[in-house]
Design a protein around this motif. Sequence first.
Motif, PDB file in Angstrom:
ATOM      1  N   ALA A 448       0.830  -1.212   0.000  1.00 57.46           N
ATOM      2  CA  ALA A 448       0.000   0.000   0.000  1.00 57.46           C
ATOM      3  C   ALA A 448       0.860   1.256   0.000  1.00 57.46           C
ATOM      4  CB  ALA A 448      -0.935  -0.007   1.205  1.00 57.46           C
ATOM      5  N   ILE A 449       1.925   1.261   0.805  1.00 56.66           N
ATOM      6  CA  ILE A 449       2.807   2.431   0.841  1.00 56.66           C
ATOM      7  C   ILE A 449       3.471   2.629  -0.521  1.00 56.66           C
ATOM      8  CG2 ILE A 449       4.937   3.349   1.827  1.00 56.66           C
ATOM      9  CD1 ILE A 449       2.580   3.644   3.684  1.00 56.66           C
ATOM     10  N   GLY A 450       3.823   1.538  -1.185  1.00 55.81           N
ATOM     11  CA  GLY A 450       4.410   1.638  -2.516  1.00 55.81           C
ATOM     12  C   GLY A 450       3.449   2.263  -3.516  1.00 55.81           C
ATOM     13  N   LEU A 451       2.176   1.913  -3.413  1.00 56.92           N
ATOM     14  CA  LEU A 451       1.175   2.516  -4.299  1.00 56.92           C
ATOM     15  C   LEU A 451       1.016   4.004  -4.005  1.00 56.92           C
ATOM     16  CD1 LEU A 451      -1.508  -0.325  -4.255  1.00 56.92           C
ATOM     17  CD2 LEU A 451      -0.114   0.369  -6.215  1.00 56.92           C
ATOM     18  N   MET A 452       0.999   4.356  -2.704  1.00 57.37           N
ATOM     19  CA  MET A 452       0.906   5.769  -2.336  1.00 57.37           C
ATOM     20  C   MET A 452       2.104   6.542  -2.878  1.00 57.37           C
ATOM     21  SD  MET A 452      -0.376   5.643   1.629  1.00 57.37           S
ATOM     22  CE  MET A 452      -1.613   4.457   2.152  1.00 57.37           C
ATOM     23  N   ASP A 453       3.272   5.963  -2.735  1.00 49.82           N
ATOM     24  CA  ASP A 453       4.476   6.624  -3.225  1.00 49.82           C
ATOM     25  C   ASP A 453       4.434   6.773  -4.750  1.00 49.82           C
ATOM     26  OD1 ASP A 453       7.220   7.665  -2.657  1.00 49.82           O
ATOM     27  OD2 ASP A 453       7.782   6.010  -3.967  1.00 49.82           O
ATOM     28  N   GLY A 454       3.879   5.772  -5.436  1.00 46.12           N
ATOM     29  CA  GLY A 454       3.736   5.864  -6.886  1.00 46.12           C
ATOM     30  C   GLY A 454       2.809   6.997  -7.291  1.00 46.12           C
ATOM     31  N   ILE A 455       1.718   7.166  -6.549  1.00 49.50           N
ATOM     32  CA  ILE A 455       0.795   8.278  -6.813  1.00 49.50           C
ATOM     33  C   ILE A 455       1.508   9.607  -6.597  1.00 49.50           C
ATOM     34  CG2 ILE A 455      -1.283   9.437  -5.959  1.00 49.50           C
ATOM     35  CD1 ILE A 455      -2.354   6.576  -5.308  1.00 49.50           C
ATOM     36  N   LYS A 456       2.266   9.680  -5.516  1.00 51.78           N
ATOM     37  CA  LYS A 456       3.029  10.898  -5.232  1.00 51.78           C
ATOM     38  C   LYS A 456       3.966  11.237  -6.391  1.00 51.78           C
ATOM     39  CE  LYS A 456       5.473  13.991  -2.787  1.00 51.78           C
ATOM     40  NZ  LYS A 456       5.023  15.391  -2.622  1.00 51.78           N
ATOM     41  N   ARG A 457       4.634  10.243  -6.944  1.00 49.27           N
ATOM     42  CA  ARG A 457       5.581  10.479  -8.031  1.00 49.27           C
ATOM     43  C   ARG A 457       4.882  10.963  -9.298  1.00 49.27           C
ATOM     44  NH1 ARG A 457      10.657   8.390  -6.921  1.00 49.27           N
ATOM     45  NH2 ARG A 457      10.724   7.121  -5.019  1.00 49.27           N
ATOM     46  N   VAL A 458       3.646  10.496  -9.545  1.00 53.15           N
ATOM     47  CA  VAL A 458       2.897  10.947 -10.718  1.00 53.15           C
ATOM     48  C   VAL A 458       2.543  12.429 -10.583  1.00 53.15           C
ATOM     49  CG1 VAL A 458       0.699  10.736 -11.940  1.00 53.15           C
ATOM     50  CG2 VAL A 458       1.984   8.676 -11.312  1.00 53.15           C
ATOM     51  N   PHE A 459       2.076  12.816  -9.422  1.00 54.67           N
ATOM     52  CA  PHE A 459       1.679  14.211  -9.203  1.00 54.67           C
ATOM     53  C   PHE A 459       2.892  15.130  -9.056  1.00 54.67           C
ATOM     54  CE2 PHE A 459      -2.433  12.414  -8.388  1.00 54.67           C
ATOM     55  CZ  PHE A 459      -3.339  13.445  -8.579  1.00 54.67           C
ATOM     56  N   ASP A 460       3.951  14.604  -8.451  1.00 51.41           N
ATOM     57  CA  ASP A 460       5.069  15.449  -8.028  1.00 51.41           C
ATOM     58  C   ASP A 460       6.396  14.751  -8.329  1.00 51.41           C
ATOM     59  OD1 ASP A 460       6.638  17.355  -6.768  1.00 51.41           O
ATOM     60  OD2 ASP A 460       6.068  16.783  -4.728  1.00 51.41           O
ATOM     61  N   PRO A 461       6.768  14.662  -9.621  1.00 52.56           N
ATOM     62  CA  PRO A 461       7.960  13.887  -9.999  1.00 52.56           C
ATOM     63  C   PRO A 461       9.239  14.332  -9.297  1.00 52.56           C
ATOM     64  CG  PRO A 461       6.684  14.481 -11.941  1.00 52.56           C
ATOM     65  CD  PRO A 461       6.085  15.235 -10.801  1.00 52.56           C
ATOM     66  N   LYS A 462       9.362  15.619  -9.029  1.00 53.15           N
ATOM     67  CA  LYS A 462      10.588  16.116  -8.385  1.00 53.15           C
ATOM     68  C   LYS A 462      10.507  16.053  -6.853  1.00 53.15           C
ATOM     69  CE  LYS A 462      11.931  19.174 -12.183  1.00 53.15           C
ATOM     70  NZ  LYS A 462      12.295  20.568 -12.568  1.00 53.15           N
ATOM     71  N   GLY A 463       9.337  15.710  -6.324  1.00 52.98           N
ATOM     72  CA  GLY A 463       9.190  15.549  -4.879  1.00 52.98           C
ATOM     73  C   GLY A 463       9.328  16.829  -4.086  1.00 52.98           C
ATOM     74  N   ILE A 464       8.953  17.971  -4.686  1.00 53.66           N
ATOM     75  CA  ILE A 464       9.181  19.246  -4.004  1.00 53.66           C
ATOM     76  C   ILE A 464       8.076  19.600  -3.005  1.00 53.66           C
ATOM     77  CG2 ILE A 464      10.459  20.164  -5.969  1.00 53.66           C
ATOM     78  CD1 ILE A 464       7.968  22.011  -6.451  1.00 53.66           C
ATOM     79  N   LEU A 465       6.887  18.990  -3.133  1.00 54.25           N
ATOM     80  CA  LEU A 465       5.739  19.444  -2.362  1.00 54.25           C
ATOM     81  C   LEU A 465       5.618  18.674  -1.044  1.00 54.25           C
ATOM     82  CD1 LEU A 465       3.532  21.537  -2.490  1.00 54.25           C
ATOM     83  CD2 LEU A 465       2.097  19.921  -3.732  1.00 54.25           C
TER      84      LEU A 465
END
Length: 472
Positions: A448-465
């Motif tokens: 589940a955490i991996g899926l959440m992290d994948g969603i995060k990467r789609v929205f925020d590829p550079k991880g700035i937010l």
Amino acid sequence: MSEFRELTPELIGQLTAIVGEDNCLVGDAIGEDYARDEMPLYGMRTPDAVCLPASTDEVAAIMKLCNDNCIPVTVRGAGTGLVGGCVAREGGIVLCTMRMDKILEYDERNFTVRVQPGVRLCDLAEDATSHGFMYPPDPGEKTASVGGNVSTNAGGMRAVKYGATRDYVLAMTVVLPSGEVLELGPAVTKTSSGYSLLHLMIGSEGTLGVICELTLKLIPDPQADTSFILPFADIETAISSVPSIKLAGLNPQSIEFMERDIVDSSADFTGKHVFPTVVQGQEAGAYILVTLDGNDEDEIFQRAEILAGVADEAGAYDVLVVDTPSEKEAVWAARSAFLTVIESEADLCDEMDVVVPVDSIAEFLGFVHDLGEENGVRIRSFGHAGDGNLHIYCVGNDVDRDDFVSRTEKIMDAAYAKCAELGGQVSGEHGIGYAKKRYLRESAGDLAIGLMDGIKRVFDPKGILNPGKVCR
């Protein structure tokens, strides 16, 4: 995630050009409040700059500039969070939405209101009432921003009847980390039109996008409401009454529980002794506070007679009616002051807002209090008995900070494991932020955490937010 870069004077100048000199704070102009939320144990860091935009266009320009230059951005509302969610742990800028504080428009025919994210909950609730509506979400911190409530899917005291914040968000305008503006969820009551990006954004704690406008559902303001105080001998007996109250067909607006010690502290703090300590010659050790609302007082008191019977059978010493405006104000002021009271009495504080099945509340509370005794840490508790959302605080005075952290960590580890054993969840409404990431991972699992992290990467590829929060 990209490597973050330094916020240079040139970039600060560009931010200032976007929001104006008075609304881009740097250096000594940044107050201490911007370094923390209401739970400083979870971290403090002064950001390199604070930006206070006044519009969606300004937010979009800030995000595009920061994304292009890999500058971390931490979104902040009123700063009333309790899990370190608005702390700029990686530096960069804090983007505070509190200048975006307008109630924009009521659509009275469709029972909706459009607001900016910096509107405070107390102001929206009061304004909606003046228009004949109720905005049902009712978290304890009334000065929180509505955008913050949406970001954590706050619940509150009326959730047992009316649901959480998620149930009242129909549409929103969001700025993505790239600076692109996204309109989500046309303001209709139901849809089956692809993945619900709207509901993905709700509860995402500022990690996927910046909420800039909300369309919220309203309901007709109930014509009458009455609260009832049910004193019991102890917390176990009090909590055991809750399933019977819920099954009695009363449709209560709220069912709150509180232990005697927090009631006494609140009375000392507010100067208002509204909860009786001795009832029918017997010492009260805990209370259930029930509110019923409806179309008129006669309807409420018909249900109140049923409540009285249920309460008597459950062992309540009495059912005390709270129906005058002054009594209601005093009782709910006392209830709303609980967290403030705890913070005022404690040098150090740690918290959890787990949610467990209603019939497991007493077992969980007993378990945590035993943990407190074993580890020499005082436990304070209250919460929403109707939906199993418990607010439990470890508090310390005149103790070494590192020692306190070590002791509370043992309590938290055991308590969250017990919560999982009972089928509960890590957070009912405060969110995960930075403080509860480890417990979320243990509870949800790597998949589940991996899926959440994948969603995060789609929205925020550079991880700035809002980096370092929730799932990263």
